[in-house]
Design an enzyme around this catalytic site. Structure first.
Site, PDB file in Angstrom:
ATOM      1  N   ASP A 238      86.203  38.793  50.388  1.00 37.74           N
ATOM      2  CA  ASP A 238      84.753  38.950  50.249  1.00 37.74           C
ATOM      3  C   ASP A 238      84.286  37.968  49.172  1.00 37.74           C
ATOM      4  OD1 ASP A 238      82.149  39.683  49.741  1.00 37.74           O
ATOM      5  OD2 ASP A 238      82.537  41.836  49.831  1.00 37.74           O
ATOM      6  N   ARG A 241      81.297  39.004  46.786  1.00 37.30           N
ATOM      7  CA  ARG A 241      81.744  39.919  45.730  1.00 37.30           C
ATOM      8  C   ARG A 241      82.530  39.188  44.649  1.00 37.30           C
ATOM      9  NH1 ARG A 241      87.104  41.277  44.921  1.00 37.30           N
ATOM     10  NH2 ARG A 241      87.522  43.272  43.917  1.00 37.30           N
ATOM     11  N   GLY A 265      90.033  49.747  37.063  1.00 39.75           N
ATOM     12  CA  GLY A 265      90.327  49.658  38.491  1.00 39.75           C
ATOM     13  C   GLY A 265      90.714  48.237  38.843  1.00 39.75           C
ATOM     14  N   ASP A 287      94.841  50.822  36.503  1.00 41.11           N
ATOM     15  CA  ASP A 287      94.712  51.207  37.909  1.00 41.11           C
ATOM     16  C   ASP A 287      95.800  52.228  38.209  1.00 41.11           C
ATOM     17  OD1 ASP A 287      93.415  49.396  40.606  1.00 41.11           O
ATOM     18  OD2 ASP A 287      94.617  51.202  40.865  1.00 41.11           O
ATOM     19  N   GLU A 316      90.982  57.955  32.300  1.00 41.81           N
ATOM     20  CA  GLU A 316      90.846  59.206  31.544  1.00 41.81           C
ATOM     21  C   GLU A 316      92.171  59.614  30.898  1.00 41.81           C
ATOM     22  OE1 GLU A 316      87.655  59.216  34.737  1.00 41.81           O
ATOM     23  OE2 GLU A 316      89.773  58.658  34.595  1.00 41.81           O
ATOM     24  N   GLU A 331      84.879  46.484  39.126  1.00 47.88           N
ATOM     25  CA  GLU A 331      84.276  46.471  40.472  1.00 47.88           C
ATOM     26  C   GLU A 331      84.454  47.879  41.016  1.00 47.88           C
ATOM     27  OE1 GLU A 331      83.995  47.164  43.765  1.00 47.88           O
ATOM     28  OE2 GLU A 331      85.279  45.609  44.645  1.00 47.88           O
ATOM     29  N   GLU A 340      82.760  57.119  46.518  1.00 47.89           N
ATOM     30  CA  GLU A 340      84.048  56.995  45.818  1.00 47.89           C
ATOM     31  C   GLU A 340      83.983  57.584  44.417  1.00 47.89           C
ATOM     32  OE1 GLU A 340      86.438  53.429  46.095  1.00 47.89           O
ATOM     33  OE2 GLU A 340      85.280  52.742  47.811  1.00 47.89           O
ATOM     34  N   SER A 345      84.084  57.341  35.961  1.00 44.81           N
ATOM     35  CA  SER A 345      85.130  56.701  35.157  1.00 44.81           C
ATOM     36  C   SER A 345      84.569  55.567  34.313  1.00 44.81           C
ATOM     37  CB  SER A 345      86.248  56.177  36.074  1.00 44.81           C
ATOM     38  OG  SER A 345      86.888  57.241  36.740  1.00 44.81           O
ATOM     39  N   HIS A 481      81.807  43.125  52.140  1.00 43.54           N
ATOM     40  CA  HIS A 481      82.614  44.179  52.776  1.00 43.54           C
ATOM     41  C   HIS A 481      81.928  45.543  52.667  1.00 43.54           C
ATOM     42  CE1 HIS A 481      83.927  45.058  48.626  1.00 43.54           C
ATOM     43  NE2 HIS A 481      84.355  46.221  49.084  1.00 43.54           N
TER      44      HIS A 481
END
Length: 533
Positions: A238, A241, A265, A287, A316, A331, A340, A345, A481
């Protein structure tokens, strides 16, 4: 052509450079003999072209049925309203073929019939089988069908009340049955997730931190979806993005030079490497999915192992840092922005790890809603069930309508300007902002039938930046996407240009699955509840 209401203006405009005199001259230039012998010239085929599109049918009846379901044009009611007979029907067919009007333009013809002239007795297409179709027989047959279908029966009021009580009772039983089915689905999902968790193994990489604490089953299932390479391949491919982040990070090196960065992430660590390349002194990528083990190899492969460290687990679960972070990059956006549930977070990381005066990339997000007229998508998802290999499956429609669809929406299908329904400032917003209600008006920009409302979002890299950037998922922008989120309307709603429609949209997390969403939409009198999961 701008309107159909002024029939004389339409004819003059469409006939140009022919004049009205030229049209009248048709009668004078052609002899009676030519008209009498026209049947000898015409050779009709049985392949009937639709009045409004390029589809071909084996009969006029099938074609008119297609017009009703595919174009929302009820030929029977229209012909009845316009008092069409055998002669005016032929004129109408030639008129439509010549001017190529849309269904909406035809339906907005009020009383004057712009085809009522001998000019339209001359065939536009000599091989058009509609010109010899028995329209009067068709109208009689349809009238008979509709009359037979409208028989009414009178019953005593006491019997009516009994039937209503029974209907209420059966409706309640059906609701209870659906509730039991939902509980069974949740139980099955829990069993499946537990089995997956018992079968999973943890890999260890000595030079990187690893957090073995497990969240709830739903979190495990969610993060496991990011173990698959295909989803990372899709995101990296993508370009809209990825290049938006690259542009925002590399073109603002003063924000990253000798700074500490948290990549929330991180996935394959592409954003971590952008930050390191921009001059960051330390980058922590976090992640929980197993893709982080490949990210470790990628970081080493590109020589950033002295700058980038990786943590496997949820943000966390990270220990308190010795020093706060100067920048958070993430992202985190899902379909309709909030699907999601990763916003929670981001806010947690901001409150716990971000130093005063720090930056978040992106720092602002806006959600928009727009009405569209897209009969192609409507028929693909809803009209499809009218005839499935010769069988009716209308029972499927109610559940189909409740499911939001992720689709690439054509910008030309829009029929109003986009309305802003939610703005998020990542520097100040709260987790509760992910659940909201918004009232707004839309002004219709063209006469059409609204088939869906479409949601999308923009993200802004803006606060205190010398080089600002925008990541847009609008239909009018290059495709991403995320595409757009389509909320289909059960029955298309006819609207007119300039009409103002009062709307309301509410969004909340699904209590059974906090990463999915429940969206309620009011569009004028229409309302429905949708699930994005």
């Amino acid at each position: 052509m701008t309107t159909i209401m002024n029939s004389s203006a339409l004819v003059n405009e469409e006939e140009s450079p022919e004049s009205t005199d030229t049209m009248e001259g048709v009668e004078e230039s052609e002899s009676d003999e030519e008209w009498e012998n026209i049947d000898e010239v015409v050779s009709f085929s049985y392949q009937t072209l639709c009045l409004f599109c390029t589809e071909v049918f084996n009969s006029a009846e099938l074609m008119f049925a297609h017009c009703e379901t595919g174009h929302m044009f009820d030929a029977f009611n229209f012909f009845k309203k316009m008092n069409v007979n055998a002669i005016s029907y032929i004129q109408f067919i030639n008129f439509i073929r010549k001017h190529k009007l849309s269904p909406t333009e035809v339906m907005h013809i009020s009383t004057a019939c712009p085809w009522s002239t001998d000019f339209y007795m001359k065939p536009f297409d000599l091989n058009d089988p509609l010109l010899v179709f028995d329209i009067e027989g068709y109208m009689e047959e349809k009238e008979s069908e509709r009359t037979d279908g409208n028989d009414s029966v009178t019953i005593p009021n006491s019997e009516f009340q009994t039937l209503m009580q029974e209907l209420t009772s059966q409706t309640e039983r059906l609701k209870n049955a659906y509730d039991r089915i939902d509980r069974m689905k949740e139980a099955a999902k829990t069993v499946l997730l537990c089995n997956n968790q018992q079968c999973s193994s943890m890999n260890n990489r000595s030079s990187y931190q690893d957090n073995a604490s497990s969240g709830n089953d739903e979190d495990n299932y969610y993060f496991s979806t990011y173990d698959h390479f295909a989803i990372h391949h899709e995101m990296l491919q993508d370009k809209v993005r990825t290049l938006a982040y690259k542009d925002a990070i590399l073109n603002n090196p003063e924000i990253f030079h000798n700074k500490r960065v948290l990549d929330l992430g991180c996935g394959t660590a592409i954003l971590s490497m952008f930050a390191a390349k921009a001059g960051a002194s330390f980058v922590m990528g976090v992640d929980k999915s197993d893709v982080i083990f490949h990210a470790m190899d990628i970081v080493r492969e590109n020589g950033f192992e002295k700058v980038i460290d990786l943590f496997k687990g949820r943000v966390e679960d990270m220990p308190d840092p010795e020093e706060k972070m100067d920048v958070i990059v993430s992202e985190w956006m899902g379909y309709f922005l909030l699907f999601e549930g990763m916003l929670d977070s981001v806010i947690y990381a901001r409150d716990k790890f971000l130093a005063p005066g720090g930056h978040i990339f992106p720092d602002k997000c806006t959600i928009y809603v727009q009405a569209v007229c897209d009969m192609e998508k409507y028929n693909e998802y809803v009209g499809f069930w009218d005839n499935v290999y010769g069988f009716k499956m209308n029972a499927m429609k109610n559940d189909v309508i409740k499911e939001a669809n992720v689709e690439a929406v054509k910008p030309e299908t829009a029929c109003c300007e986009p309305a802003v329904i939610k703005e998020l400032d990542l520097m100040t917003c709260k987790a509760s902002d992910a659940e909201f209600s918004s009232s707004f008006d839309v002004v219709i920009t063209r006469t059409c039938a609204v088939t869906a409302l479409v949601g999308y979002f923009d993200c802004f890299f803006d606060k205190d930046l010398s080089h600002k950037a925008v990541l847009s998922t609008a239909p009018s922008s290059a495709s991403t996407h995320w595409k757009q989120t389509m909320f289909l309307i059960a029955n298309p709603i006819l609207v007119t240009k300039g009409q103002v429609i009062n709307c309301k949209l509410s969004c909340r997390k699904n209590r059974r699955d906090p990463r999915s969403l429940i969206v309620k939409i009011h569009f004028g009198e229409y309302h429905n509840q949708y699930y994005l999961s």
